[in-house]
Design a protein around this motif. Structure first.
Motif, mmCIF file in Angstrom:
data_model
loop_
_atom_site.group_PDB
_atom_site.id
_atom_site.type_symbol
_atom_site.label_atom_id
_atom_site.label_comp_id
_atom_site.label_asym_id
_atom_site.label_seq_id
_atom_site.Cartn_x
_atom_site.Cartn_y
_atom_site.Cartn_z
ATOM 1 N N GLY A 58 56.845 24.982 19.844
ATOM 2 C CA GLY A 58 57.774 23.904 20.175
ATOM 3 C C GLY A 58 59.086 24.343 20.773
ATOM 4 O O GLY A 58 59.982 23.501 20.949
ATOM 5 N N SER A 59 59.254 25.617 21.101
ATOM 6 C CA SER A 59 60.492 26.065 21.748
ATOM 7 C C SER A 59 60.205 27.294 22.597
ATOM 8 O O SER A 59 59.246 28.036 22.338
ATOM 9 C CB SER A 59 61.568 26.402 20.720
ATOM 10 O OG SER A 59 61.198 27.528 19.959
ATOM 11 N N CYS A 60 61.038 27.497 23.604
ATOM 12 C CA CYS A 60 60.896 28.696 24.441
ATOM 13 C C CYS A 60 62.199 28.945 25.184
ATOM 14 O O CYS A 60 63.005 28.029 25.402
ATOM 15 C CB CYS A 60 59.734 28.557 25.429
ATOM 16 S SG CYS A 60 60.021 27.361 26.750
ATOM 17 N N GLU A 61 62.388 30.168 25.547
ATOM 18 C CA GLU A 61 63.478 30.578 26.441
ATOM 19 C C GLU A 61 62.912 31.666 27.338
ATOM 20 O O GLU A 61 62.469 32.709 26.850
ATOM 21 C CB GLU A 61 64.686 31.087 25.662
ATOM 22 C CG GLU A 61 65.832 31.514 26.564
ATOM 23 C CD GLU A 61 67.074 31.926 25.796
ATOM 24 O OE1 GLU A 61 67.850 32.753 26.336
ATOM 25 O OE2 GLU A 61 67.259 31.434 24.660
ATOM 26 N N VAL A 62 62.911 31.430 28.642
ATOM 27 C CA VAL A 62 62.222 32.341 29.549
ATOM 28 C C VAL A 62 62.908 32.320 30.910
ATOM 29 O O VAL A 62 63.527 31.310 31.289
ATOM 30 C CB VAL A 62 60.732 31.928 29.683
ATOM 31 C CG1 VAL A 62 60.608 30.526 30.270
ATOM 32 C CG2 VAL A 62 59.956 32.941 30.510
ATOM 33 N N GLU A 63 62.822 33.419 31.638
ATOM 34 C CA GLU A 63 63.349 33.488 33.003
ATOM 35 C C GLU A 63 62.197 33.398 33.989
ATOM 36 O O GLU A 63 61.175 34.082 33.829
ATOM 37 C CB GLU A 63 64.142 34.779 33.213
ATOM 38 C CG GLU A 63 65.451 34.802 32.434
ATOM 39 C CD GLU A 63 66.356 35.973 32.812
ATOM 40 O OE1 GLU A 63 66.014 36.690 33.786
ATOM 41 O OE2 GLU A 63 67.383 36.164 32.138
ATOM 42 N N TYR A 64 62.352 32.553 34.996
ATOM 43 C CA TYR A 64 61.349 32.339 36.040
ATOM 44 C C TYR A 64 62.001 32.495 37.412
ATOM 45 O O TYR A 64 63.232 32.426 37.549
ATOM 46 C CB TYR A 64 60.784 30.919 35.979
ATOM 47 C CG TYR A 64 59.852 30.604 34.838
ATOM 48 C CD1 TYR A 64 58.884 31.503 34.416
ATOM 49 C CD2 TYR A 64 59.918 29.351 34.209
ATOM 50 C CE1 TYR A 64 58.014 31.177 33.376
ATOM 51 C CE2 TYR A 64 59.060 29.014 33.178
ATOM 52 C CZ TYR A 64 58.112 29.938 32.764
ATOM 53 O OH TYR A 64 57.256 29.618 31.743
ATOM 54 N N ASP A 65 61.137 32.613 38.416
ATOM 55 C CA ASP A 65 61.546 32.408 39.807
ATOM 56 C C ASP A 65 60.909 31.109 40.258
ATOM 57 O O ASP A 65 59.674 31.014 40.356
ATOM 58 C CB ASP A 65 61.086 33.569 40.703
ATOM 59 C CG ASP A 65 61.909 34.822 40.498
ATOM 60 O OD1 ASP A 65 63.109 34.698 40.226
ATOM 61 O OD2 ASP A 65 61.350 35.928 40.607
ATOM 62 N N MET A 66 61.735 30.090 40.525
ATOM 63 C CA MET A 66 61.226 28.796 40.955
ATOM 64 C C MET A 66 61.143 28.750 42.473
ATOM 65 O O MET A 66 61.998 29.291 43.173
ATOM 66 C CB MET A 66 62.107 27.665 40.431
ATOM 67 C CG MET A 66 62.126 27.563 38.908
ATOM 68 S SD MET A 66 62.894 26.026 38.305
ATOM 69 C CE MET A 66 61.606 24.838 38.692
ATOM 70 N N ARG A 67 60.084 28.079 42.965
ATOM 71 C CA ARG A 67 59.823 28.041 44.403
ATOM 72 C C ARG A 67 60.466 26.790 45.017
ATOM 73 O O ARG A 67 60.104 25.655 44.662
ATOM 74 C CB ARG A 67 58.324 28.022 44.658
ATOM 75 C CG ARG A 67 57.936 28.248 46.127
ATOM 76 C CD ARG A 67 56.443 28.060 46.312
ATOM 77 N NE ARG A 67 55.673 28.946 45.452
ATOM 78 C CZ ARG A 67 55.375 30.211 45.744
ATOM 79 N NH1 ARG A 67 55.818 30.734 46.875
ATOM 80 N NH2 ARG A 67 54.658 30.934 44.912
#
Length: 484
Positions: A58-67
């Motif tokens: 039910g929770s997350c913290e993450v780094e992405y590269d969004m397109r």
């Protein structure tokens, strides 16, 4: 930015900022998998790792590269929480998305600064060690040259040795310049005068491909610099500009001005640790082809070049020289529209320059007793012979401990100490000698171009490699032993 996904990972809501940042419309987004708007690598990581764990915890913290819609990648950090029904079933998520573009740019800049500092440290250490070797080469060659005057072939070969050693010393000065430790003959000058003088010479070289335009401030451009190194900056930037305009020809504008740098301006320059205040700006502008971002990113790397053959340290040396003078620089370049370098050097107040020293005369008259302390056996022995032939009584030591024993038992007229030694350094030894025999002249020598003296200690500095003339002048001036 905000978005929500359902229990299948499909987008159900997005904020207006989300749409404007990524360039999509509402209809292009709603109902599509959130992974459709990630880079291939981020999408794979989301499907295989992040989403399965998120639906469970039910929770997350993450780094992405969004397109983005135009193909750009937007670095983000996503903070997500799950909204569940009364029965505990996953209904939707609420995710806050933070744009990391500025933070990543700052991280890249800090990485480049750290990389340049590391390379500078290595370059400075290499120059120091090589200058130690050159000091032995120059000293030994001068001794041999003095005794080989009656053998023309030997004297000619030794001349070549000294010429080659001088060129090697120039390369070491470039390395020290790149390392930011390149100030060794500082004087106050009018930058306009130096630029005007150099342009007369450079026009002969670049006049074939470029028209040089001077726009000098004519006032308030006084700086405290090493003239040789500032000449190197002007030469490198003008030749670089001439290469940029190429055979098609163009214009190189050299401009000087007085300015004030505040914290905001410094933060956007190459050396963000300098102090705000009055500066002199040197601009070199060309109307050549400009540089793409991938070239600008490596512009100050040692030996980086876009030419078929490199030209040494080039712009890397410029970067180091500016840093060594407590200045900063900026570069602006646009493809098809040219490049502008801006060099900022601290502005100085007027002050008289030092008179040129007169040559030292060799003499067989005893000059006094000198203690030479250096852990390099080859250089120490060379210095001992040079000074003995010049009329000094010379004692030598390889360590500070031996030197202090000699100080306690023999009256010395001067001390010649190496700065960098294992255990007790030259400045530390000088402080202890000063406490034992206050007022006795001390000369510190180093393969680096300067040394920070302990508080209250006065000593003359001699950079390796030095000629016998420079060595004798330093001792004669400090010890007052000329021609007794």
């Amino acid at each position: 930015m905000l978005h929500s996904i359902d229990n299948r990972g499909r987008i159900t809501e997005v904020s207006d900022l989300w749409l404007s940042k990524l360039g999509y419309t509402w209809d292009e987004v709603i109902g599509r998998p959130s992974t459709d708007f990630l880079s291939d690598e981020s999408a794979r990581y989301a499907r295989e790792v992040v989403l399965p764990a998120f639906f469970e915890t039910g929770s997350c913290e993450v780094e992405y590269d969004m397109r983005c819609k135009d193909g750009r990648m937007l670095p983000v950090r996503l903070h997500g929480i799950a909204v569940r029904s009364e029965s505990g079933a996953f209904e939707r998520s609420i995710a806050v998305i933070e744009d990391l573009t500025d933070r990543r740019a700052l991280e890249r800049k800090m990485f480049e600064v750290q990389k340049l500092e590391s390379l500078g440290l290595m370059a400075g250490n290499i120059a120091h060690d090589f200058n130690n070797l050159l000091a032995s080469v120059v000293g030994s060659a001068e001794i041999a040259q003095r005794h080989a005057g009656h053998v023309p072939a030997a004297a000619s070969a030794l001349d070549n040795v000294l010429v080659a050693a001088a060129r090697a010393a120039d390369l070491c000065r470039q390395l020290l310049a790149y390392s930011g430790r390149g100030r060794f003959q500082v004087e106050r000058i009018i930058l306009d005068d130096l630029v005007a003088e150099m342009v007369k010479v450079l026009e002969v070289t670049v006049g074939r491909v470029a028209r040089v335009v001077l726009e000098l401030a004519r006032e308030c451009t006084r700086v405290e610099v090493d003239v040789t190194q500032i000449r190197q900056i002007v030469m490198n930037l003008v030749l670089n500009a001439a290469d940029a305009v190429g055979e098609k020809g163009g214009t190189i504008t050299i401009r000087t001005s007085a300015c004030e740098l505040d914290t905001a301006a410094i933060a956007n320059a190459s050396h963000p640790d300098i102090k705000p205040g009055p500066y002199v700006c040197l601009e070199v502008i060309d109307d050549g082809g400009g540089m793409p971002p991938e070239v600008l990113a490596h512009l100050f790397d040692p030996f980086f070049t876009t030419k078929a053959t490199g030209r040494g340290l080039g712009l890397a040396a410029v970067h180091g020289i500016v840093r060594g003078h407590h200045g900063t620089l900026t570069v602006h370049s646009t493809l098809g529209r040219g490049t502008m370098f801006k060099i900022f050097l601290p502005r100085a107040s007027p002050a008289p320059t030092r008179p040129t020293p007169s040559p030292v005369r060799r003499t067989t008259t005893p000059r006094g007793t000198v203690l030479v302390v250096d852990d390099d056996d080859l250089l120490r022995n060379t210095l001992v012979r040079q000074l003995e032939e010049a009329g000094y009584t010379v004692l030598s030591a390889a360590t500070a401990e031996i030197a202090l024993d000699l100080v306690a038992s023999v009256q010395m007229n001067a001390f010649l100490l190496d700065v960098t030694m294992p255990g007790t350094s030259g400045p530390e030894l000088a402080t202890r000698i000063h406490a034992l025999v206050p007022g006795t002249p001390i000369v510190l020598m180093s393969g680096y171009d300067r040394v920070d003296l302990p508080s209250g200690l006065e000593a003359r500095f001699l950079q390796k490699p030095f000629t016998e003339e420079e060595l004798l002048r330093a001792l004669d001036k400090e010890a007052g032993l000329r021609n007794r």
